[in-house]
Design a protein around this motif. Sequence first.
Motif, PDB file in Angstrom:
ATOM      1  N   ILE A  40       0.877  -1.184   0.000  1.00 34.76           N
ATOM      2  CA  ILE A  40       0.000   0.000   0.000  1.00 34.76           C
ATOM      3  C   ILE A  40       0.908   1.226   0.000  1.00 34.76           C
ATOM      4  CG2 ILE A  40      -1.716   1.327   1.279  1.00 34.76           C
ATOM      5  CD1 ILE A  40      -2.822  -1.256   2.361  1.00 34.76           C
ATOM      6  N   SER A  41       0.658   2.130  -0.941  1.00 36.43           N
ATOM      7  CA  SER A  41       1.476   3.334  -1.036  1.00 36.43           C
ATOM      8  C   SER A  41       1.086   4.344   0.036  1.00 36.43           C
ATOM      9  CB  SER A  41       1.327   3.968  -2.422  1.00 36.43           C
ATOM     10  OG  SER A  41       0.015   4.479  -2.580  1.00 36.43           O
ATOM     11  N   LYS A  42       1.856   5.419   0.140  1.00 38.19           N
ATOM     12  CA  LYS A  42       1.569   6.463   1.129  1.00 38.19           C
ATOM     13  C   LYS A  42       0.200   7.091   0.938  1.00 38.19           C
ATOM     14  CE  LYS A  42       6.341   7.621   2.068  1.00 38.19           C
ATOM     15  NZ  LYS A  42       7.391   8.624   2.009  1.00 38.19           N
ATOM     16  N   ASN A  43      -0.300   7.110  -0.307  1.00 41.63           N
ATOM     17  CA  ASN A  43      -1.637   7.664  -0.553  1.00 41.63           C
ATOM     18  C   ASN A  43      -2.708   6.576  -0.601  1.00 41.63           C
ATOM     19  OD1 ASN A  43      -0.967   6.546  -2.988  1.00 41.63           O
ATOM     20  ND2 ASN A  43      -1.325   8.388  -4.193  1.00 41.63           N
ATOM     21  N   GLN A  44      -2.403   5.430   0.042  1.00 45.46           N
ATOM     22  CA  GLN A  44      -3.336   4.317   0.242  1.00 45.46           C
ATOM     23  C   GLN A  44      -3.740   3.596  -1.053  1.00 45.46           C
ATOM     24  OE1 GLN A  44      -4.056   3.254   3.433  1.00 45.46           O
ATOM     25  NE2 GLN A  44      -2.471   4.740   3.843  1.00 45.46           N
ATOM     26  N   GLN A  45      -2.897   3.637  -2.072  1.00 50.44           N
ATOM     27  CA  GLN A  45      -3.152   2.903  -3.308  1.00 50.44           C
ATOM     28  C   GLN A  45      -2.588   1.491  -3.175  1.00 50.44           C
ATOM     29  OE1 GLN A  45      -4.831   4.037  -6.114  1.00 50.44           O
ATOM     30  NE2 GLN A  45      -5.339   5.747  -4.756  1.00 50.44           N
ATOM     31  N   ASP A  46      -3.401   0.502  -3.580  1.00 53.52           N
ATOM     32  CA  ASP A  46      -2.937  -0.883  -3.565  1.00 53.52           C
ATOM     33  C   ASP A  46      -1.873  -1.087  -4.629  1.00 53.52           C
ATOM     34  OD1 ASP A  46      -4.476  -1.920  -1.504  1.00 53.52           O
ATOM     35  OD2 ASP A  46      -6.166  -2.329  -2.817  1.00 53.52           O
TER      36      ASP A  46
END
Length: 84
Positions: A40-46
């Motif tokens: 999960i990225s810092k901007n909550q993208q899978d």
Amino acid sequence: LREAKPWLTLLDLNGHVMLYLGEKDGRQYALQNKWGIHTISKNQQDGRAIMGKTFISPIDLGHDYSNVPQDDLTRTYGLTVLGG
């Protein structure tokens, strides 16, 4: 894992199977063939970190990384001890 026997135990992670190798320096290790690990990225993208090979790793692969959901690391559903 107290019931697991090194090189004789299969760990089931709901469709993913690993061979338990044992413990070293307080960590449990397994042999597995894995396409990737959920991130999960810092901007909550899978996302997915691609591996696509057979390797030896700690059972809690990704535990040391903040971008790996920790609930993915504890999803072992069962184990099978072979021949014993």
